[in-house]
Design an enzyme around this catalytic site. Structure first.
Site, PDB file in Angstrom:
ATOM      1  N   THR A 224       0.823  -1.209   0.000  1.00  0.00           N
ATOM      2  CA  THR A 224       0.000   0.000   0.000  1.00  0.00           C
ATOM      3  C   THR A 224       0.858   1.261   0.000  1.00  0.00           C
ATOM      4  O   THR A 224       1.997   1.234   0.478  1.00  0.00           O
ATOM      5  CB  THR A 224      -0.895  -0.012   1.270  1.00  0.00           C
ATOM      6  OG1 THR A 224      -1.461   1.276   1.458  1.00  0.00           O
ATOM      7  CG2 THR A 224      -0.092  -0.336   2.522  1.00  0.00           C
ATOM      8  N   ASP A 225       0.280   2.358  -0.466  1.00  0.00           N
ATOM      9  CA  ASP A 225       0.996   3.652  -0.395  1.00  0.00           C
ATOM     10  C   ASP A 225       1.037   4.185   1.036  1.00  0.00           C
ATOM     11  O   ASP A 225       1.760   5.134   1.320  1.00  0.00           O
ATOM     12  CB  ASP A 225       0.351   4.686  -1.333  1.00  0.00           C
ATOM     13  CG  ASP A 225      -1.095   5.037  -0.987  1.00  0.00           C
ATOM     14  OD1 ASP A 225      -1.675   4.383  -0.090  1.00  0.00           O
ATOM     15  OD2 ASP A 225      -1.646   5.955  -1.611  1.00  0.00           O
TER      16      ASP A 225
ATOM     17  N   LYS B  13       2.379  -3.329   7.244  1.00  0.00           N
ATOM     18  CA  LYS B  13       2.634  -3.493   5.807  1.00  0.00           C
ATOM     19  C   LYS B  13       4.072  -3.066   5.474  1.00  0.00           C
ATOM     20  O   LYS B  13       4.748  -3.693   4.661  1.00  0.00           O
ATOM     21  CB  LYS B  13       1.634  -2.687   4.965  1.00  0.00           C
ATOM     22  CG  LYS B  13       0.207  -3.204   4.989  1.00  0.00           C
ATOM     23  CD  LYS B  13       0.023  -4.591   4.399  1.00  0.00           C
ATOM     24  CE  LYS B  13       0.207  -4.643   2.900  1.00  0.00           C
ATOM     25  NZ  LYS B  13      -0.165  -5.977   2.349  1.00  0.00           N
TER      26      LYS B  13
ATOM     27  N   ARG C  75      -7.464  11.326  -0.483  1.00  0.00           N
ATOM     28  CA  ARG C  75      -7.031   9.999  -0.916  1.00  0.00           C
ATOM     29  C   ARG C  75      -7.019   9.990  -2.443  1.00  0.00           C
ATOM     30  O   ARG C  75      -7.750  10.749  -3.087  1.00  0.00           O
ATOM     31  CB  ARG C  75      -8.001   8.906  -0.404  1.00  0.00           C
ATOM     32  CG  ARG C  75      -8.067   8.792   1.136  1.00  0.00           C
ATOM     33  CD  ARG C  75      -6.763   8.276   1.696  1.00  0.00           C
ATOM     34  NE  ARG C  75      -6.751   8.074   3.138  1.00  0.00           N
ATOM     35  CZ  ARG C  75      -6.285   8.977   4.023  1.00  0.00           C
ATOM     36  NH1 ARG C  75      -5.830  10.147   3.599  1.00  0.00           N
ATOM     37  NH2 ARG C  75      -6.261   8.694   5.308  1.00  0.00           N
TER      38      ARG C  75
HETATM   39  P1  NAD Z   1      -9.463  -7.425   2.237  1.00  0.00           P
HETATM   40  O1  NAD Z   1      -9.426  -7.160   3.710  1.00  0.00           O
HETATM   41  O2  NAD Z   1     -10.704  -7.141   1.476  1.00  0.00           O
HETATM   42  O3  NAD Z   1      -9.094  -8.957   1.968  1.00  0.00           O
HETATM   43  C1  NAD Z   1      -8.068  -9.615   2.639  1.00  0.00           C
HETATM   44  C2  NAD Z   1      -8.204 -11.118   2.381  1.00  0.00           C
HETATM   45  O4  NAD Z   1      -7.121 -11.788   3.069  1.00  0.00           O
HETATM   46  C3  NAD Z   1      -9.511 -11.717   2.921  1.00  0.00           C
HETATM   47  O5  NAD Z   1     -10.080 -12.565   1.955  1.00  0.00           O
HETATM   48  C4  NAD Z   1      -9.061 -12.495   4.150  1.00  0.00           C
HETATM   49  O6  NAD Z   1      -9.876 -13.636   4.414  1.00  0.00           O
HETATM   50  C5  NAD Z   1      -7.646 -12.893   3.758  1.00  0.00           C
HETATM   51  N1  NAD Z   1      -6.799 -13.155   4.937  1.00  0.00           N
HETATM   52  C6  NAD Z   1      -6.656 -12.366   6.036  1.00  0.00           C
HETATM   53  N2  NAD Z   1      -5.812 -12.948   6.901  1.00  0.00           N
HETATM   54  C7  NAD Z   1      -5.397 -14.109   6.325  1.00  0.00           C
HETATM   55  C8  NAD Z   1      -4.507 -15.142   6.730  1.00  0.00           C
HETATM   56  N3  NAD Z   1      -3.884 -15.111   7.918  1.00  0.00           N
HETATM   57  N4  NAD Z   1      -4.287 -16.176   5.879  1.00  0.00           N
HETATM   58  C9  NAD Z   1      -4.927 -16.227   4.675  1.00  0.00           C
HETATM   59  N5  NAD Z   1      -5.795 -15.299   4.265  1.00  0.00           N
HETATM   60  C10 NAD Z   1      -6.021 -14.235   5.072  1.00  0.00           C
HETATM   61  O7  NAD Z   1      -8.224  -6.621   1.658  1.00  0.00           O
HETATM   62  P2  NAD Z   1      -8.072  -5.893   0.234  1.00  0.00           P
HETATM   63  O8  NAD Z   1      -8.630  -4.529   0.331  1.00  0.00           O
HETATM   64  O9  NAD Z   1      -8.548  -6.802  -0.837  1.00  0.00           O
HETATM   65  O10 NAD Z   1      -6.486  -5.754   0.164  1.00  0.00           O
HETATM   66  C11 NAD Z   1      -5.684  -6.791  -0.401  1.00  0.00           C
HETATM   67  C12 NAD Z   1      -4.223  -6.403  -0.310  1.00  0.00           C
HETATM   68  O11 NAD Z   1      -3.996  -5.180  -0.979  1.00  0.00           O
HETATM   69  C13 NAD Z   1      -3.750  -6.185   1.132  1.00  0.00           C
HETATM   70  O12 NAD Z   1      -2.454  -6.710   1.254  1.00  0.00           O
HETATM   71  C14 NAD Z   1      -3.734  -4.676   1.301  1.00  0.00           C
HETATM   72  O13 NAD Z   1      -2.756  -4.283   2.230  1.00  0.00           O
HETATM   73  C15 NAD Z   1      -3.384  -4.234  -0.107  1.00  0.00           C
HETATM   74  N6  NAD Z   1      -3.902  -2.905  -0.515  1.00  0.00           N
HETATM   75  C16 NAD Z   1      -5.212  -2.570  -0.323  1.00  0.00           C
HETATM   76  C17 NAD Z   1      -5.684  -1.328  -0.754  1.00  0.00           C
HETATM   77  C18 NAD Z   1      -7.137  -0.945  -0.615  1.00  0.00           C
HETATM   78  O14 NAD Z   1      -7.499   0.196  -0.946  1.00  0.00           O
HETATM   79  N7  NAD Z   1      -8.032  -1.826  -0.205  1.00  0.00           N
HETATM   80  C19 NAD Z   1      -4.809  -0.435  -1.363  1.00  0.00           C
HETATM   81  C20 NAD Z   1      -3.474  -0.808  -1.548  1.00  0.00           C
HETATM   82  C21 NAD Z   1      -3.041  -2.052  -1.125  1.00  0.00           C
HETATM   83  P1  TYD Z   2     -10.762   3.969   4.437  1.00  0.00           P
HETATM   84  O1  TYD Z   2     -11.745   3.578   3.380  1.00  0.00           O
HETATM   85  O2  TYD Z   2     -10.836   3.323   5.780  1.00  0.00           O
HETATM   86  O3  TYD Z   2      -9.310   3.821   3.789  1.00  0.00           O
HETATM   87  P2  TYD Z   2      -7.858   4.295   4.353  1.00  0.00           P
HETATM   88  O4  TYD Z   2      -7.974   4.623   5.792  1.00  0.00           O
HETATM   89  O5  TYD Z   2      -7.046   3.058   4.127  1.00  0.00           O
HETATM   90  O6  TYD Z   2      -7.457   5.465   3.500  1.00  0.00           O
HETATM   91  O7  TYD Z   2     -10.888   5.540   4.673  1.00  0.00           O
HETATM   92  C1  TYD Z   2     -10.736   6.463   3.598  1.00  0.00           C
HETATM   93  C2  TYD Z   2     -10.782   7.850   4.197  1.00  0.00           C
HETATM   94  O8  TYD Z   2     -12.118   8.086   4.700  1.00  0.00           O
HETATM   95  C3  TYD Z   2      -9.861   8.038   5.404  1.00  0.00           C
HETATM   96  O9  TYD Z   2      -9.320   9.365   5.364  1.00  0.00           O
HETATM   97  C4  TYD Z   2     -10.763   7.878   6.602  1.00  0.00           C
HETATM   98  C5  TYD Z   2     -12.105   8.391   6.093  1.00  0.00           C
HETATM   99  N1  TYD Z   2     -13.316   7.751   6.698  1.00  0.00           N
HETATM  100  C6  TYD Z   2     -14.339   8.547   7.217  1.00  0.00           C
HETATM  101  O10 TYD Z   2     -14.270   9.798   7.189  1.00  0.00           O
HETATM  102  N2  TYD Z   2     -15.440   7.933   7.731  1.00  0.00           N
HETATM  103  C7  TYD Z   2     -15.547   6.569   7.794  1.00  0.00           C
HETATM  104  O11 TYD Z   2     -16.587   6.065   8.347  1.00  0.00           O
HETATM  105  C8  TYD Z   2     -14.493   5.768   7.258  1.00  0.00           C
HETATM  106  C9  TYD Z   2     -14.585   4.268   7.292  1.00  0.00           C
HETATM  107  C10 TYD Z   2     -13.401   6.407   6.707  1.00  0.00           C
END
Ligand code: NAD
Ligand code: TYD
Length: 355
Positions: A133-134, A163, A223
């Site tokens: 992640t960033d 991370k 964001r």
């Molecule tokens: P998510 O929380 O939706 O999914 C995570 C998945 O990992 C789930 O299916 C969960 O069951 C599985 N998991 C958790 N613990 C586990 C374990 N111990 N063993 C096996 N499986 C396990 O997350 P996401 O939003 O899909 O993010 C996926 C990846 O991308 C993460 O590594 C996150 O750090 C990275 N990422 C996410 C974002 C974002 O905006 N969501 C942005 C940049 C990077």
């Molecule tokens: P989020 O979706 O949790 O992603 P991240 O914290 O990884 O950036 O949150 C996005 C932005 O929105 C973050 O600045 C926190 C804000 N936020 C709220 O203002 N209200 C909420 O209920 C949530 C979940 C997030």
């Protein structure tokens, strides 16, 4: 190729698995523990495909990982499994340390053990792709600055610190043992199948239910939003085309203040869901400022020019088109929503938002 994907039942992982099955000819093994964030429902479209298989396994379980590597013989590993929600990391960091740090360590060791025994052609072609992640870079002070691949790490939350730790482990396994790794650091994703604890799906679903739309602090935080399918496409490019040891930042050129994101969702709902819940005249009236997140990062923004230049990747979706698709998806997929909002989700909403 055989591609082992961890966390394939999560938000981004399921988009990656759908991409690999629908858009490529590869075989996929999805290794996922199925925590509260993992939903096999998100894979309904492809679960019967003969190139797809699933194993419910914890990445901290080294014995099971070794067996999976032995049986599946992966050419590539795409590691997405993680605890991913900042607010949960603040109220309980233990699972973040275990999965994101120890789990990544166990996966690295299982991969190293397997990779070291491969014959040279397969060994050279093998890749371990760590999806990060960033947020590892901390936040940006000036509105001009952007995160580069060389920006020093300065994580703020237990999530981003875990991370950052895992990124360091992955680089060390490359430098010390020669494991062929690539790393990507991506900005905030949004799109279908996003668990409704994160901002965008939470706001859509709260608005449809006539509940308050919680804005942390003043809502001025920024964001850089990327549509999840653009991310999945970028990840496949990196894992198949990037040089060993490279890092790529991935972002959507879509910087938005939180308050503006929430207002855009309200405007879209006025158009797409005009029949509002009882007592709601305007979705915007539901906006409620609540106490700020501790350690809240002010601004994230990615310079994605390296991946554009080296690999020719750019996002297809604009925030306007992506957000409309996303809102429409939540309106069309009420079954998925109802299922993920049951059980554990209720407890989280109660503790986090005092409902
Ligand atoms: P998510 O929380 O939706 O999914 C995570 C998945 O990992 C789930 O299916 C969960 O069951 C599985 N998991 C958790 N613990 C586990 C374990 N111990 N063993 C096996 N499986 C396990 O997350 P996401 O939003 O899909 O993010 C996926 C990846 O991308 C993460 O590594 C996150 O750090 C990275 N990422 C996410 C974002 C974002 O905006 N969501 C942005 C940049 C990077
Ligand atoms: P989020 O979706 O949790 O992603 P991240 O914290 O990884 O950036 O949150 C996005 C932005 O929105 C973050 O600045 C926190 C804000 N936020 C709220 O203002 N209200 C909420 O209920 C949530 C979940 C997030």
């Amino acid at each position: 190729m055989n591609i082992l994907v961890t966390g394939g039942a999560g938000f981004i992982g399921s988009a990656v698995v759908r991409y690999l099955i629908n858009e490529t000819k590869n075989n996929v093994l999805n290794v996922d523990k199925l925590t509260y964030a993992g939903n096999l429902e998100s894979l309904r479209d492809i679960e019967n495909n003969e190139r797809y298989r699933f194993s419910q396994t914890d990445i901290c379980d080294r014995v099971s990982l070794d067996q999976l590597f032995k049986d599946f013989q992966p050419d590539l590993v795409m590691h997405l499994a993680a605890e991913s929600h900042v607010d949960r990391s603040i109220t309980g960091s233990k699972d973040f340390i275990e999965t994101n740090i120890i789990g990544t360590y166990q996966l690295l060791e299982a991969a190293r053990h397997y990779w070291s025994q491969l014959e040279s052609t397969k060994k050279n072609a093998f890749r371990f792709h760590h999806i990060s992640t960033d947020e590892v870079y901390g936040d940006l002070e000036s509105t001009e600055d952007l995160f580069l691949e060389t920006t020093p790490y300065s994580p703020s939350s237990p999530y981003s610190a875990s991370k950052a730790s895992s990124d360091h482990l992955v680089r060390a396994w490359h430098r010390t043992y020669g494991l062929p790794v690539v790393i990507t650091n991506c900005s905030n994703n949004y799109g279908p199948y996003h668990f409704p604890e994160k901002l965008i799906p939470l706001i859509i679903l709260n608005a449809l239910a006539g509940k308050p739309l919680p804005i942390y602090g003043n809502g001025e935080q920024i964001r850089d939003w990327l549509y999840v399918e653009d991310h999945a496409r970028a990840l496949y490019k990196v894992v198949t085309e990037a040089e060993v040891g490279e890092t790529y930042n991935i972002g959507g050129h879509n910087e938005q203040k939180n308050i503006d994101v929430v207002k855009s969702i309200c405007q879209l709902l006025e158009e797409l869901a005009p029949n509002k819940p009882e007592g709601v005249h305007n979705y915007l009236d539901l906006i409620t400022y609540v106490k700020d997140r501790p350690g809240h990062d002010l601004r994230y923004a990615i310079d994605a020019s390296k991946i554009e230049k080296d690999l020719g990747w750019t996002p297809v979706e604009s925030f306007e088109t992506g957000l409309k698709k996303t809102v429409q998806w939540y309106l069309n997929n009420t079954d998925w929503v109802q299922r993920v909002q049951s059980g554990e989700y209720q407890n989280w909403v109660k503790t986090q938002y005092d409902e």
